[in-house]
Write a protein that holds these residues in place. Structure first.
Motif, PDB file in Angstrom:
ATOM      1  N   THR A 108      12.602  10.996  -4.116  1.00 35.37           N
ATOM      2  CA  THR A 108      12.722  11.023  -2.582  1.00 35.37           C
ATOM      3  C   THR A 108      13.930  11.394  -2.012  1.00 35.37           C
ATOM      4  O   THR A 108      13.987  12.126  -0.989  1.00 35.37           O
ATOM      5  N   ILE A 156       7.157  16.303  -2.932  1.00 39.05           N
ATOM      6  CA  ILE A 156       5.948  16.069  -3.069  1.00 39.05           C
ATOM      7  C   ILE A 156       5.455  16.388  -4.570  1.00 39.05           C
ATOM      8  O   ILE A 156       4.795  15.602  -5.225  1.00 39.05           O
ATOM      9  N   THR A 215       4.457  13.397  -7.308  1.00 43.80           N
ATOM     10  CA  THR A 215       2.995  13.864  -8.297  1.00 43.80           C
ATOM     11  C   THR A 215       3.435  13.669  -9.728  1.00 43.80           C
ATOM     12  O   THR A 215       2.471  13.023 -10.232  1.00 43.80           O
TER      13      THR A 215
END
Length: 476
Positions: free
Chosen positions: A410, A455, A459
């Motif tokens: 992140t 993302i 994932t």
């Protein structure tokens, strides 16, 4: 384009430029620290309250040291999952994107006359932007510092054990990794972290880089001294033929690990929290000069990354492990040269910790003590508290790979792609560059790419958790 002399003079006279280019009377406390007011306007206003004295070369050393992380040990493994050509393409793209990201940061800083990541966040999005930037920098760099100290915790006892000629782990206190990281922190890291300016660490950064150059030299040397390593492929007699593709070079490889490798390569170039502090302390500062420092540093690391990856891969091929030095140990656990390389890597990561600590301290100062002048007690206290917290984390948490996986997935895309693009879009006035202009569209695409990376990384981590597979990739 940087501010003209007239615009800088307006700032020094107390005019406040908003993100849309409007002017507002009075300079808020956040900016007092970054703009030096000169009587009568006889001197050119400065961005900081001291004259930058760090040379071009020392700045390159500091930024290069900030770029290079423990992830260099995992690049050969990354190449084994992409192939040589695909690895080179990905590495080149990510290096170019990192240079572009530095350009966005410097351009945004030049428009508003600010050289602090957190203050750019404040100018773009107000206090929430400032807090967000400070928190992201803090989380990411604490993760990086912890990863370096984890290397010290697990590798230093093995080095001492080999030097003492012991074959099994001793119960002596000096073989305990927890005690060793405390000793290293107090004796080496803390004194360096107490330096007033980041520029003073240029010499230690240069030495740290020389250790990694030694590491690269040994990787290249070992390629020509280790034939196809049968120890890693099973028990084959001298006359037995191994499968033809066992030590075959692969140029393009697509497997389950390939997509997971892409974010790792992107994280290997994270240096953006250090860019503006280094810019602040640069002698004869200019956007063009700092951009050259960024380009030279990224180019140097690109060359080191590629050669480390390719020569490590060409030594062990598909049997390359995520931690390259561990793969060498499987071939010859008592190799003296590899022992020296382990020691060099330990020195390199230890000397990198203070460089990574500076942006955290700066972020906390901006968050907790905005506009306050430099004070030694505050400067030292924050360093001590940070190092205490990181040591405690490394000692108490046995496996924090998943924690750092989440923060890395992140914070790294946010620092490289998302925030620089958003800062550029919000700070550069629409009167200079409309939203439909090519630079603004490029910045928007750059930000979108960051969200895609985030993302994708999250994932893969969730998939790992669900399937129960834990991959030990190198990270920055």
């Amino acid at each position: 384009m940087e501010k003209t002399g007239m615009e800088l003079q307006k700032l020094s006279n107390g005019l406040h430029y908003e993100a849309d280019g409007s002017v507002e009377g009075g300079v808020p406390p956040e900016e007092e620290k970054f703009l030096q007011h000169k009587d009568g306007g006889s001197k050119r206003p400065q961005f900081t309250d001291f004259e930058g004295k760090t040379s071009f070369g020392m700045s390159v050393f500091n930024l290069s040291n900030a770029i290079m992380g423990s992830g260099i040990l995992g690049l050969s493994y990354a190449m084994s999952n992409t192939g040589i050509v695909l690895f080179l393409i990905l590495l080149t793209c990510i290096a170019c994107l990192s240079c572009y990201s530095v350009h966005l940061l410097l351009h945004s800083a030049g428009v508003v006359g600010i050289r602090a990541y957190e203050q750019l966040g404040f100018r773009a999005f107000g206090h929430p932007g400032k807090i967000l930037a400070a928190v992201i920098i803090t989380l990411h760099n604490i993760g990086a510092m912890s990863s370096y100290l984890f290397i010290v915790k697990y590798e230093l006892p093995l080095v001492i054990q080999t030097f003492l000629g012991q074959t099994s782990t001793s119960e002596e206190w000096f073989m305990n990794g927890n005690y060793l990281i405390i000793i290293v922190t107090v004796c080496v890291i803390l004194p360096l972290a107490m330096m007033k300016h980041l520029g003073y660490l240029g010499y230690t950064s240069g030495f740290s880089l020389s250790c990694m150059v030694f590491f690269l030299s040994v990787v290249i040397y070992k390629k020509f001294n280790i034939a196809c390593p049968k120890e890693l492929f099973g028990n084959f007699s001298m006359n037995a033929d191994m499968p033809e593709d066992t030590c075959a070079v692969k140029y393009f490889t697509i497997n389950q690990e390939t997509a997971y490798t892409i974010p790792i390569l992107a994280f290997a170039f994270v240096c953006h929290p250090e860019v503006l502090p280094i810019y602040t302390e640069l002698s004869n500062p200019s956007k063009k000069r700092m951009q050259r420092i960024g380009n030279v540093s990224i180019l140097g690391m690109f060359i080191m990354y590629f050669f480390t990856g390719i020569f490590g891969y060409l030594t062990f091929y598909e049997k390359t492990e995520a931690e390259l030095l561990h793969t060498y140990s499987k071939v010859d656990a008592l190799d003296t040269l590899i022992l020296c390389v382990r020691l060099a890597v330990l020195v390199a990561v230890t000397l990198t910790v203070p460089v990574v600590l500076f942006p955290i301290r700066r972020a906390l100062l901006q968050l907790l003590f905005p506009g306050k002048p430099f004070h030694w007690l505050r400067h030292i206290a924050i360093a001590v508290c940070l190092l205490f917290a990181v040591n405690l984390l490394v000692i108490l948490v046995p496996n924090i790979r998943d924690i750092f996986g989440i923060t890395g997935a992140t914070t790294a895309p946010t620092l490289i792609f998302i925030l620089p693009g958003l800062f550029y879009i919000r700070i550069v006035p629409t009167s200079q560059e409309p939203m439909t202009s090519r630079p603004k569209i490029q910045a928007a695409c750059f930000t979108t790419l960051g969200f895609i990376f985030m993302i994708m990384s999250l994932t893969f981590i969730v998939i790992d958790w669900i399937t129960g597979e834990k991959r030990s990739h190198g990270g920055h």
